[in-house]
Enzyme design. Sequence first.
Site, short mmCIF file in Angstrom:
data_model
loop_
_atom_site.label_atom_id
_atom_site.label_comp_id
_atom_site.label_asym_id
_atom_site.label_seq_id
_atom_site.Cartn_x
_atom_site.Cartn_y
_atom_site.Cartn_z
N TYR A 123 0.84 -1.20 0.00
CA TYR A 123 0.00 0.00 0.00
C TYR A 123 0.88 1.26 0.00
O TYR A 123 0.37 2.36 0.13
CB TYR A 123 -0.92 0.03 1.22
N TYR A 501 -11.85 -1.02 -0.60
CA TYR A 501 -12.00 -0.64 0.81
C TYR A 501 -10.74 0.05 1.31
O TYR A 501 -10.75 0.68 2.37
CB TYR A 501 -12.32 -1.88 1.67
N ARG A 502 -9.67 -0.02 0.53
CA ARG A 502 -8.37 0.46 0.96
C ARG A 502 -7.49 0.47 -0.28
O ARG A 502 -7.67 -0.38 -1.16
CB ARG A 502 -7.85 -0.56 1.98
C1 LIG Z 1 2.51 -10.57 2.12
C2 LIG Z 1 1.69 -9.51 2.79
C3 LIG Z 1 0.56 -9.88 3.48
C4 LIG Z 1 -0.24 -8.92 4.09
N1 LIG Z 1 -1.33 -9.34 4.78
C5 LIG Z 1 -2.14 -8.43 5.35
C6 LIG Z 1 -3.28 -8.85 6.08
O1 LIG Z 1 -3.51 -10.05 6.24
N2 LIG Z 1 -4.09 -7.91 6.60
C7 LIG Z 1 -3.83 -6.58 6.46
O2 LIG Z 1 -4.59 -5.76 6.98
N3 LIG Z 1 -2.74 -6.16 5.80
C8 LIG Z 1 -1.89 -7.03 5.25
N4 LIG Z 1 -0.76 -6.60 4.59
C9 LIG Z 1 -0.54 -5.15 4.39
C10 LIG Z 1 0.29 -4.42 5.49
O3 LIG Z 1 1.60 -4.91 5.50
C11 LIG Z 1 -0.35 -4.52 6.87
O4 LIG Z 1 -1.66 -4.00 6.84
C12 LIG Z 1 0.41 -3.76 7.95
O5 LIG Z 1 -0.16 -4.05 9.21
C13 LIG Z 1 0.40 -2.24 7.76
O6 LIG Z 1 1.59 -1.74 8.22
P1 LIG Z 1 1.79 -1.16 9.69
O7 LIG Z 1 1.01 -1.99 10.62
O8 LIG Z 1 3.25 -1.01 9.88
O9 LIG Z 1 1.06 0.24 9.58
P2 LIG Z 1 1.71 1.64 9.23
O10 LIG Z 1 2.48 1.53 7.96
O11 LIG Z 1 2.42 2.17 10.39
O12 LIG Z 1 0.39 2.50 9.03
C14 LIG Z 1 -0.49 2.31 7.98
C15 LIG Z 1 -1.07 3.67 7.57
O13 LIG Z 1 -1.93 4.13 8.61
C16 LIG Z 1 -1.75 5.54 8.82
N5 LIG Z 1 -1.20 5.73 10.18
C17 LIG Z 1 -0.36 4.86 10.79
N6 LIG Z 1 -0.11 5.26 12.03
C18 LIG Z 1 -0.77 6.41 12.22
C19 LIG Z 1 -0.93 7.27 13.34
N7 LIG Z 1 -0.35 6.97 14.51
N8 LIG Z 1 -1.73 8.36 13.22
C20 LIG Z 1 -2.36 8.61 12.05
N9 LIG Z 1 -2.26 7.82 10.96
C21 LIG Z 1 -1.48 6.72 11.04
C22 LIG Z 1 -0.80 6.03 7.76
O14 LIG Z 1 -1.53 6.46 6.64
C23 LIG Z 1 -0.02 4.77 7.41
O15 LIG Z 1 0.48 4.81 6.09
C24 LIG Z 1 0.09 -7.54 3.98
C25 LIG Z 1 1.26 -7.17 3.30
C26 LIG Z 1 2.06 -8.14 2.71
C27 LIG Z 1 3.29 -7.74 1.99
#
Ligand SMILES: Cc1cc2nc3c(=O)[nH]c(=O)nc-3n(C[C@H](O)[C@H](O)[C@H](O)COP(=O)(O)OP(=O)(O)OC[C@H]3O[C@@H](n4cnc5c(N)ncnc54)[C@H](O)[C@@H]3O)c2cc1C
Length: 544
Positions: A123, A501-502
């Site tokens: 994303y 949705y995203r």
């Molecule tokens: C192989 C693979 C499988 C995956 N499977 C899944 C899955 O099963 N389910 C799923 O949901 N995702 C999945 N993902 C996508 C993603 O990696 C995850 O959703 C992950 O949890 C998002 O990264 P993060 O938790 O580090 O969030 P972050 O990168 O920290 O945050 C995500 C976004 O939220 C906003 N944000 C974050 N923190 C804040 C804050 N404190 N205040 C305001 N805005 C904020 C920002 O816009 C940011 O870009 C997958 C990715 C890969 C590569």
Amino acid sequence: MSRIDRREILSVIGTAAATLAPSLATGQTPPPGPSSLPRGMSRARFSTALSELRTIVGEQWVFADEASVTPYRKSLVPDPGARHVPCGAVAPASVEEVQRILQVANRHRLPLWPVSTGKNMGYGSTTPATPGQMVLDLKRMNRIISVDPELCTALVEPGVTYQQLANYIAEHKLPLWIDVPTVGPIVGPVGNTLDRGVGYTPYGEHFMVQCGMEVVLADGQILKTGMGSTRNPSAWQSFKWGYGPYLDGIFTQSNFGVVTKMGLWLMPAPPVYKPFVVRHGKMADVSRIVDAMRPMRIANIIPNVVLMMSAAYQLAMFNRHDDIWDKPGVIPEEVIAEAAKKAGLGMWNTYFALYGATEVSIADSEKIVRQAFEAIGGEVLTAAEMGDNPYFHHHATLMRGGLSLEEVGIARWRGAGGGLAWFAPVAPAKGDESVGQVALAKQILGRHGFDYTSAFAIGSRELHHIIALLYDRSDVDEHARAEACYRELVVGFGDKGWASYRTGVQAMDLVAQQYGAANRSVNARLKRALDPNGIIAPGKSGIA
Ligand SMILES: Cc1cc2nc3c(=O)[nH]c(=O)nc-3n(C[C@H](O)[C@H](O)[C@H](O)COP(=O)(O)OP(=O)(O)OC[C@H]3O[C@@H](n4cnc5c(N)ncnc54)[C@H](O)[C@@H]3O)c2cc1C
């Protein structure tokens, strides 16, 4: 089967893995080139803003030289025009530091892109929706503030990872489960929930089990949602709604504030857990599976977020395109079917689990589920029958909130570069809708030479069609094709009423257009009211 090792996984991810280490750079570090400066900001003003940030967080936590910003620029999504390049990063350690950073940002009109664990892979990872934003990296704020084993709740800071939470629970021997997305060990509940992510236990819809937030608004004011601002906030993590308009939702997938604490509910560990897979042999079975699953999800006979995995997606976890088919382009369905069979997979593999107080209580549900799937030609299989099948093992781990990074292997399906963009349109959980979506996705992906590697997550009454657009980012032509293909998917599905949705930073405005003028106008008005200088994540979800 070429299972990949952890080092390879980390190289595929390629995100800001090093950001917990302080930058070696000091105040003398040169600012980046003009292409990544905030829009309309002079180099001199940017340098002044950096100096002010350094006085707040310390020199080592401001990243603005080429080497230290590079990890924040890494991304898996298509960006052939390099439009999603941050100008730097700043990593505060406390809420007070966040407030002071926002003051600096307001003074200099410095846009900030907040991330929690910063692994939004597929994303955009840590890259912003528009060029020249400074990543507000909240990883250092990583305290588990409280876990209440009686109410089964937690209150955490943005940098807390699921791994950390799992370790805490294990250390304190608490009978609690977490719910994780597929990349659980390196990501965290705050970032995942704020982007409205999902996991695969009965607590898989993460925003549904979120309870209470602390948010720093653009003017530095601290808002505690729900019960958090009352004189006795002891119910902050147990009652979601508080009083008056419910505000938590406006801080998800938005740019209205910086979330600095979040409450979540944890699942009591069930005494009995039994995972299943149902194999179906034909792609055309998709419709029957969805129609059979829907009533069992709505009635909660199957209580977890179900994943229906296509064979090609599953194969991509542990193989490369060229292992399966020695020609470029889309792998023919019969070739996928043959490889799937060898790997112990069907063309659709539907993973669900039963959770209960006793063996007897889940045995009754099992009877109903078996009957429903056997009636539509499904093979219902348990752990005993699947043995050491790695695909089953992976999903059985996820459905009990276990941590695994194996699925990241999909990002290196094609070529050497690693490329992944999630396309995630939503539809009601009805068989005919799923058939239409599969046909359209195959048609658009096929036209651009990409495989249909997808899954359906069945939440309750809806389908999240999760299509992994897998491409080689190091191939210039393929990179450009991936971008064109993604846009075509958004528009083609949108025309049929299937909006996402995203989405990733590369398509936020495009997707926002599909939600109508009134929706955009309300978001824009909220933005102007809460963040008049537009300093928090401009462009997030198409909100300027
Ligand atoms: C192989 C693979 C499988 C995956 N499977 C899944 C899955 O099963 N389910 C799923 O949901 N995702 C999945 N993902 C996508 C993603 O990696 C995850 O959703 C992950 O949890 C998002 O990264 P993060 O938790 O580090 O969030 P972050 O990168 O920290 O945050 C995500 C976004 O939220 C906003 N944000 C974050 N923190 C804040 C804050 N404190 N205040 C305001 N805005 C904020 C920002 O816009 C940011 O870009 C997958 C990715 C890969 C590569």
